[in-house]
Write a protein that holds these residues in place. Structure first.
Motif, PDB file in Angstrom:
ATOM      1  N   MET A 200       7.427 -41.172 -27.920  1.00  0.00           N
ATOM      2  CA  MET A 200       8.427 -42.061 -28.491  1.00  0.00           C
ATOM      3  C   MET A 200       7.739 -43.132 -29.322  1.00  0.00           C
ATOM      4  O   MET A 200       6.575 -43.455 -29.092  1.00  0.00           O
ATOM      5  CB  MET A 200       9.241 -42.748 -27.377  1.00  0.00           C
ATOM      6  N   THR A 201       8.477 -43.689 -30.256  1.00  0.00           N
ATOM      7  CA  THR A 201       8.002 -44.901 -30.914  1.00  0.00           C
ATOM      8  C   THR A 201       8.244 -46.072 -29.973  1.00  0.00           C
ATOM      9  O   THR A 201       8.986 -45.959 -28.988  1.00  0.00           O
ATOM     10  CB  THR A 201       8.754 -45.142 -32.225  1.00  0.00           C
ATOM     11  N   ALA A 202       7.654 -47.204 -30.280  1.00  0.00           N
ATOM     12  CA  ALA A 202       7.881 -48.393 -29.467  1.00  0.00           C
ATOM     13  C   ALA A 202       9.352 -48.788 -29.492  1.00  0.00           C
ATOM     14  O   ALA A 202       9.911 -49.224 -28.477  1.00  0.00           O
ATOM     15  CB  ALA A 202       7.006 -49.542 -29.961  1.00  0.00           C
ATOM     16  N   GLU A 203       9.989 -48.620 -30.628  1.00  0.00           N
ATOM     17  CA  GLU A 203      11.413 -48.949 -30.745  1.00  0.00           C
ATOM     18  C   GLU A 203      12.250 -48.046 -29.849  1.00  0.00           C
ATOM     19  O   GLU A 203      13.174 -48.507 -29.159  1.00  0.00           O
ATOM     20  CB  GLU A 203      11.871 -48.818 -32.207  1.00  0.00           C
TER      21      GLU A 203
ATOM     22  N   ALA B  38       2.726 -46.737 -27.214  1.00  0.00           N
ATOM     23  CA  ALA B  38       4.091 -46.992 -27.680  1.00  0.00           C
ATOM     24  C   ALA B  38       5.052 -47.249 -26.524  1.00  0.00           C
ATOM     25  O   ALA B  38       5.883 -48.159 -26.580  1.00  0.00           O
ATOM     26  CB  ALA B  38       4.584 -45.821 -28.532  1.00  0.00           C
ATOM     27  N   GLU B  39       4.930 -46.458 -25.448  1.00  0.00           N
ATOM     28  CA  GLU B  39       5.865 -46.656 -24.337  1.00  0.00           C
ATOM     29  C   GLU B  39       5.571 -47.962 -23.599  1.00  0.00           C
ATOM     30  O   GLU B  39       6.488 -48.697 -23.233  1.00  0.00           O
ATOM     31  CB  GLU B  39       5.830 -45.480 -23.372  1.00  0.00           C
ATOM     32  N   GLY B  40       4.300 -48.263 -23.391  1.00  0.00           N
ATOM     33  CA  GLY B  40       3.963 -49.534 -22.764  1.00  0.00           C
ATOM     34  C   GLY B  40       4.442 -50.712 -23.583  1.00  0.00           C
ATOM     35  O   GLY B  40       4.995 -51.690 -23.047  1.00  0.00           O
ATOM     36  N   LEU B  41       4.260 -50.630 -24.894  1.00  0.00           N
ATOM     37  CA  LEU B  41       4.715 -51.702 -25.775  1.00  0.00           C
ATOM     38  C   LEU B  41       6.230 -51.817 -25.754  1.00  0.00           C
ATOM     39  O   LEU B  41       6.784 -52.925 -25.723  1.00  0.00           O
ATOM     40  CB  LEU B  41       4.217 -51.436 -27.200  1.00  0.00           C
TER      41      LEU B  41
ATOM     42  N   PRO C   1       8.607 -61.880 -17.635  1.00  0.00           N
ATOM     43  CA  PRO C   1       7.222 -61.529 -17.954  1.00  0.00           C
ATOM     44  C   PRO C   1       6.976 -60.062 -17.610  1.00  0.00           C
ATOM     45  O   PRO C   1       7.661 -59.488 -16.768  1.00  0.00           O
ATOM     46  CB  PRO C   1       6.398 -62.458 -17.059  1.00  0.00           C
ATOM     47  N   SER C   2       6.008 -59.479 -18.280  1.00  0.00           N
ATOM     48  CA  SER C   2       5.725 -58.062 -18.050  1.00  0.00           C
ATOM     49  C   SER C   2       4.251 -57.844 -17.761  1.00  0.00           C
ATOM     50  O   SER C   2       3.388 -58.659 -18.097  1.00  0.00           O
ATOM     51  CB  SER C   2       6.132 -57.223 -19.268  1.00  0.00           C
ATOM     52  N   VAL C   3       3.989 -56.714 -17.121  1.00  0.00           N
ATOM     53  CA  VAL C   3       2.642 -56.197 -16.899  1.00  0.00           C
ATOM     54  C   VAL C   3       2.645 -54.761 -17.394  1.00  0.00           C
ATOM     55  O   VAL C   3       3.582 -54.010 -17.099  1.00  0.00           O
ATOM     56  CB  VAL C   3       2.257 -56.243 -15.411  1.00  0.00           C
ATOM     57  N   VAL C   4       1.640 -54.373 -18.150  1.00  0.00           N
ATOM     58  CA  VAL C   4       1.538 -53.004 -18.639  1.00  0.00           C
ATOM     59  C   VAL C   4       0.331 -52.350 -17.980  1.00  0.00           C
ATOM     60  O   VAL C   4      -0.798 -52.821 -18.114  1.00  0.00           O
ATOM     61  CB  VAL C   4       1.404 -52.952 -20.169  1.00  0.00           C
ATOM     62  N   SER C   5       0.585 -51.261 -17.246  1.00  0.00           N
ATOM     63  CA  SER C   5      -0.462 -50.563 -16.523  1.00  0.00           C
ATOM     64  C   SER C   5      -0.647 -49.169 -17.111  1.00  0.00           C
ATOM     65  O   SER C   5       0.262 -48.334 -17.058  1.00  0.00           O
ATOM     66  CB  SER C   5      -0.099 -50.458 -15.032  1.00  0.00           C
TER      67      SER C   5
ATOM     68  N   ASP D 286      -1.264 -56.148 -27.218  1.00  0.00           N
ATOM     69  CA  ASP D 286      -1.450 -57.589 -27.357  1.00  0.00           C
ATOM     70  C   ASP D 286      -1.130 -58.079 -28.766  1.00  0.00           C
ATOM     71  O   ASP D 286      -0.689 -59.213 -28.949  1.00  0.00           O
ATOM     72  CB  ASP D 286      -2.883 -57.978 -27.004  1.00  0.00           C
ATOM     73  N   ALA D 287      -1.357 -57.246 -29.761  1.00  0.00           N
ATOM     74  CA  ALA D 287      -1.104 -57.648 -31.141  1.00  0.00           C
ATOM     75  C   ALA D 287       0.376 -57.751 -31.455  1.00  0.00           C
ATOM     76  O   ALA D 287       0.769 -58.379 -32.436  1.00  0.00           O
ATOM     77  CB  ALA D 287      -1.764 -56.653 -32.097  1.00  0.00           C
ATOM     78  N   ASP D 288       1.223 -57.155 -30.622  1.00  0.00           N
ATOM     79  CA  ASP D 288       2.660 -57.119 -30.869  1.00  0.00           C
ATOM     80  C   ASP D 288       3.433 -57.991 -29.883  1.00  0.00           C
ATOM     81  O   ASP D 288       4.049 -58.984 -30.261  1.00  0.00           O
ATOM     82  CB  ASP D 288       3.151 -55.670 -30.801  1.00  0.00           C
ATOM     83  N   THR D 289       3.426 -57.627 -28.632  1.00  0.00           N
ATOM     84  CA  THR D 289       4.154 -58.356 -27.587  1.00  0.00           C
ATOM     85  C   THR D 289       3.252 -58.478 -26.375  1.00  0.00           C
ATOM     86  O   THR D 289       3.282 -57.630 -25.474  1.00  0.00           O
ATOM     87  CB  THR D 289       5.452 -57.620 -27.207  1.00  0.00           C
TER      88      THR D 289
END
Length: 301
Positions: free
Chosen positions: A132-135, A165-168, A180-184, A207-210
């Motif tokens: 998927m795209t991030a959107e 993309a999915e984490g973002l 707040p979020s955590v991406v693993s 990090d560069a996006d969200t």
């Protein structure tokens, strides 16, 4: 009971391999590897309570905080549909999961116990088969994240992410919901994400996006990624939930018996990660682990 919105300032433990523990150690049938349907029946809720309380007891003895991670890794539309859950039923399950954890946390005074809404991948946790795209990822996961926010979760954790993309997308969904979020991320035996992206590049891209509150690594043995941990980006990795087994994801997929490894050895490996992850503060287990591994990690630290 003390709730902090994020695990900060001291060591936090979290739970272990919920699904593999229930299936292999307790003989529980979990169709589609999903634990959230247990919330629908009193016996299932009691089993989940007992599981979490075993782990909370370890944290209390060790004097650490404890991240209560909702049993909702599979509670998204695609997996829910396979189990007969429509959107309304999924919302109820996700809400009930957070409420279960909130009830557990209420019983303990003086223990930092943030409530995390766990968001798993749309597809298989080992393969990036739902590109998927991030959107698209944000749109797909937004409803689950919104339920977590409404139910009173303190944060959202995107667990076992196989693509940037999915984490973002989940980080964006959490930001929109005001959490707040955590991406693993998960990695293969070469230390890279299943699609070949390096951990360094994955962290930098999100990090560069969200930017999430921090990053984690889960569903991999420390041997698979320890040598990849160098550079300033490692300061952003605050959590690890390691597999007990050194097997690859493909080998684990085919396994008919549990590989629980050696809890003390895994604990030593996790303790050594603090030498290369300066801000490591959240430790627990993933596939093949149970409360014995978390207790060993607490002792090693």
């Amino acid at each position: 009971m003390t709730r902090s919105p994020l695990p900060q300032g001291k060591l936090f433990l979290t739970d272990s391999g919920l699904e593999t523990d229930l299936i292999f150690n307790e003989g529980v049938d979990l169709p589609e590897f999903a634990a959230f349907p247990l919330l629908a029946e009193p016996e299932g809720r009691q089993r989940l309570r007992a599981y979490f309380l075993r782990h909370v007891a370890v944290a209390r003895r060790a004097g650490t905080g404890f991240v209560l991670e909702a049993p909702t890794w599979r509670a998204n539309p695609d997996w829910g549909a396979r189990l007969g859950y429509d959107a309304a039923a999924l919302a109820t399950a996700n809400r009930n999961a957070v409420e279960l954890l909130a009830d557990l946390a209420e019983a303990y005074e003086g223990t930092d116990m943030p409530l995390s809404g766990c968001v798993g991948p749309r597809g298989d946790g080992y393969r990036p088969d739902e590109a998927m795209t991030a959107e698209q990822a944000q749109s797909y996961h937004q409803a689950q994240v919104e339920v977590f926010a409404e139910a009173g979760a303190d944060l959202v954790t995107a667990m076992t992410m196989t693509t940037v993309a999915e984490g973002l997308g989940i980080a964006r969904a959490a930001a929109r919901a005001g959490l707040p979020s955590v991406v693993s991320f998960t990695v293969e035996t070469d230390g890279n994400l299943p699609d070949g992206t390096t951990l360094a590049d994955a962290v930098a891209a999100v990090d560069a996006d969200t930017p999430p509150a921090h990053f984690m690594i889960n569903c991999a043995h420390p041997d698979h990624f320890a040598e990849r941990l160098s550079g300033a980006w490692t300061e952003r990795v605050r959590g690890v939930r390691a597999n007990a087994s050194r097997r690859s994801h493909a080998e684990l997929d085919e396994a008919t018996e549990l590989d629980a490894g050696d809890p003390d050895e895994l604990a030593r490996e996790c303790a050594r990660l603090r030498e290369v992850l300066p801000n490591l503060a959240v430790l627990g287990g993933c596939c093949g682990t149970d409360v014995r591994h978390v207790a060993a990690i607490a002792a090693a630290l």
